[in-house]
Design a protein around this motif. Sequence first.
Motif, PDB file in Angstrom:
ATOM      1  N   SER A 164      -2.672   9.437 -29.296  1.00  0.00           N
ATOM      2  CA  SER A 164      -3.662  10.432 -28.863  1.00  0.00           C
ATOM      3  C   SER A 164      -4.586   9.902 -27.781  1.00  0.00           C
ATOM      4  O   SER A 164      -5.236  10.663 -27.059  1.00  0.00           O
ATOM      5  N   LEU A 165      -4.652   8.597 -27.664  1.00  0.00           N
ATOM      6  CA  LEU A 165      -5.500   7.993 -26.627  1.00  0.00           C
ATOM      7  C   LEU A 165      -4.866   8.060 -25.243  1.00  0.00           C
ATOM      8  O   LEU A 165      -5.515   7.775 -24.239  1.00  0.00           O
ATOM      9  N   GLY A 166      -3.582   8.454 -25.192  1.00  0.00           N
ATOM     10  CA  GLY A 166      -2.883   8.452 -23.912  1.00  0.00           C
ATOM     11  C   GLY A 166      -2.484   7.038 -23.524  1.00  0.00           C
ATOM     12  O   GLY A 166      -2.565   6.092 -24.313  1.00  0.00           O
ATOM     13  N   ARG A 167      -2.076   6.888 -22.288  1.00  0.00           N
ATOM     14  CA  ARG A 167      -1.672   5.564 -21.815  1.00  0.00           C
ATOM     15  C   ARG A 167      -2.913   4.798 -21.378  1.00  0.00           C
ATOM     16  O   ARG A 167      -3.596   5.178 -20.427  1.00  0.00           O
ATOM     17  N   THR A 168      -3.210   3.742 -22.064  1.00  0.00           N
ATOM     18  CA  THR A 168      -4.375   2.920 -21.753  1.00  0.00           C
ATOM     19  C   THR A 168      -3.931   1.504 -21.410  1.00  0.00           C
ATOM     20  O   THR A 168      -2.811   1.084 -21.710  1.00  0.00           O
ATOM     21  N   GLU A 169      -4.838   0.757 -20.796  1.00  0.00           N
ATOM     22  CA  GLU A 169      -4.546  -0.629 -20.416  1.00  0.00           C
ATOM     23  C   GLU A 169      -5.353  -1.584 -21.271  1.00  0.00           C
ATOM     24  O   GLU A 169      -6.408  -1.231 -21.813  1.00  0.00           O
ATOM     25  N   ILE A 170      -4.843  -2.787 -21.384  1.00  0.00           N
ATOM     26  CA  ILE A 170      -5.584  -3.833 -22.071  1.00  0.00           C
ATOM     27  C   ILE A 170      -6.868  -4.124 -21.315  1.00  0.00           C
ATOM     28  O   ILE A 170      -6.919  -4.065 -20.084  1.00  0.00           O
ATOM     29  N   SER A 171      -7.909  -4.431 -22.047  1.00  0.00           N
ATOM     30  CA  SER A 171      -9.205  -4.695 -21.427  1.00  0.00           C
ATOM     31  C   SER A 171      -9.107  -5.772 -20.356  1.00  0.00           C
ATOM     32  O   SER A 171      -8.403  -6.770 -20.528  1.00  0.00           O
ATOM     33  N   TYR A 172      -9.812  -5.562 -19.256  1.00  0.00           N
ATOM     34  CA  TYR A 172      -9.925  -6.487 -18.127  1.00  0.00           C
ATOM     35  C   TYR A 172      -8.651  -6.600 -17.301  1.00  0.00           C
ATOM     36  O   TYR A 172      -8.594  -7.396 -16.360  1.00  0.00           O
ATOM     37  N   CYS A 173      -7.609  -5.814 -17.613  1.00  0.00           N
ATOM     38  CA  CYS A 173      -6.361  -5.911 -16.855  1.00  0.00           C
ATOM     39  C   CYS A 173      -6.571  -5.483 -15.408  1.00  0.00           C
ATOM     40  O   CYS A 173      -6.175  -6.185 -14.474  1.00  0.00           O
ATOM     41  N   ALA A 174      -7.173  -4.315 -15.217  1.00  0.00           N
ATOM     42  CA  ALA A 174      -7.411  -3.820 -13.856  1.00  0.00           C
ATOM     43  C   ALA A 174      -8.344  -4.745 -13.098  1.00  0.00           C
ATOM     44  O   ALA A 174      -8.143  -5.020 -11.904  1.00  0.00           O
ATOM     45  N   GLU A 175      -9.364  -5.246 -13.776  1.00  0.00           N
ATOM     46  CA  GLU A 175     -10.315  -6.153 -13.124  1.00  0.00           C
ATOM     47  C   GLU A 175      -9.626  -7.457 -12.710  1.00  0.00           C
ATOM     48  O   GLU A 175      -9.918  -8.016 -11.642  1.00  0.00           O
ATOM     49  N   ALA A 176      -8.708  -7.924 -13.541  1.00  0.00           N
ATOM     50  CA  ALA A 176      -7.975  -9.151 -13.210  1.00  0.00           C
ATOM     51  C   ALA A 176      -7.062  -8.937 -12.010  1.00  0.00           C
ATOM     52  O   ALA A 176      -6.950  -9.806 -11.141  1.00  0.00           O
ATOM     53  N   ARG A 177      -6.415  -7.776 -11.949  1.00  0.00           N
ATOM     54  CA  ARG A 177      -5.555  -7.493 -10.790  1.00  0.00           C
ATOM     55  C   ARG A 177      -6.375  -7.413  -9.512  1.00  0.00           C
ATOM     56  O   ARG A 177      -5.944  -7.888  -8.454  1.00  0.00           O
ATOM     57  N   ASP A 178      -7.556  -6.808  -9.591  1.00  0.00           N
ATOM     58  CA  ASP A 178      -8.420  -6.733  -8.405  1.00  0.00           C
ATOM     59  C   ASP A 178      -8.871  -8.133  -7.966  1.00  0.00           C
ATOM     60  O   ASP A 178      -8.914  -8.432  -6.768  1.00  0.00           O
ATOM     61  N   ALA A 179      -9.191  -8.972  -8.933  1.00  0.00           N
ATOM     62  CA  ALA A 179      -9.609 -10.342  -8.598  1.00  0.00           C
ATOM     63  C   ALA A 179      -8.474 -11.106  -7.935  1.00  0.00           C
ATOM     64  O   ALA A 179      -8.687 -11.866  -6.980  1.00  0.00           O
TER      65      ALA A 179
END
Length: 395
Positions: free
Chosen positions: A98-113
Amino acid sequence: MAYQIIRFCIFVPKFTYFLRCCPAWKFLNLLSFLDSQILGTLSNILNCNLDDRSWSQASLPIRFGGLGIRKASSVALPAFLSSVHSTSSLFQKITDASLGRTEISYCAEARDAWSQACPGISPPLDLTVQRLWDEPLCRQTHTSLLDSSTCSAERARLLAVSVKESGFWLHAIPSSNLGTVLDNTSFSIAVSLRLGLTLNHPHCCPCGVQVDHLGHHGLSCRRSAGRQSRHASLNDVIRRALATVNVPAQLEPNGVVRDDGRRPDGLTLIPWKNGRCLVWDATCVDTLAPSHLTLSSRAAGVVATDAEIRKLQKYASLSRDYIFLPFGVETMGPWGSDARSFYKHLSKRLIECTNDQRAGAYLGQRISLAIQRGNVASVLGTLPKDNNLDEAYYI
């Protein structure tokens, strides 16, 4: 042995689980403290003073010219990114649909870094492999060291040590029974030459030339103390490898001479290829010699290849009856093109005869260790000899 323990057992290898499972890359102050502990320990066991530049090189993988002693701050981001992507499918199964497709915490931030650290470079095709995330960061550090080189000798050294065969000796398992152990002084000198560290106090060589703090003069000195021992070791390694593949060989064979009467280093006693015996002649040239810097500062291995070409010209008269092989290597580790080709062919035959997939790697390690031992003897040979104590014994 202490170097191998640091590399494989403690510090970064011990903290790999934490680096992969939590966003440690966000806490640079803590990682910097761990890096300082690694640096201090490495400096103590090597008896070397590593500045920021040499520490940056030492912390690179061996294939990039380093020592393979990684910084925790360098490994943290690639480790976390590879771990996150390798567990993403499991994470989606565990989380509520029900939460939909979510990412592990800090994943997007790590990719940006990572994108900021590697501008213009796309993420790896296989997002689960840590080495692929780490490769662009290491290449960027190595390129930065090259671009900021202060002289042609430093650039030539950085290019030479980043070639694969230059680091074979660092992969060797230290075993006194196998003859792959370097004593503390030899290991310290070999590492100092690789990293461009201070080797000695400036002094006068017995040949009359002033030796600077880097100690490079001994590698090309006309009275080099390690030249003959290194040459003999290289030929002995080749002869033993040929004997292992059931091709007996003889060193300095009689009756096989070039036009000026000089003999080659070795000859196989049975045909090597196309019904002809193999004749080889090994040579080791100094990467950092002033006369070679024009070539060695452009690309790695060109000085050894150039030496092989000259050997081919000198032994042209033997090529009619024999297969002549010039085996050229450099003091900083690179091999010539003919030496690499022969090594690949001999490695395949060693694997076939011994059924050991690492037989070729062991051969490369022995050749590389022979070069390093010759370098150490050459550097120590420039030091003045004090006979006062010997005279006291005679009295």
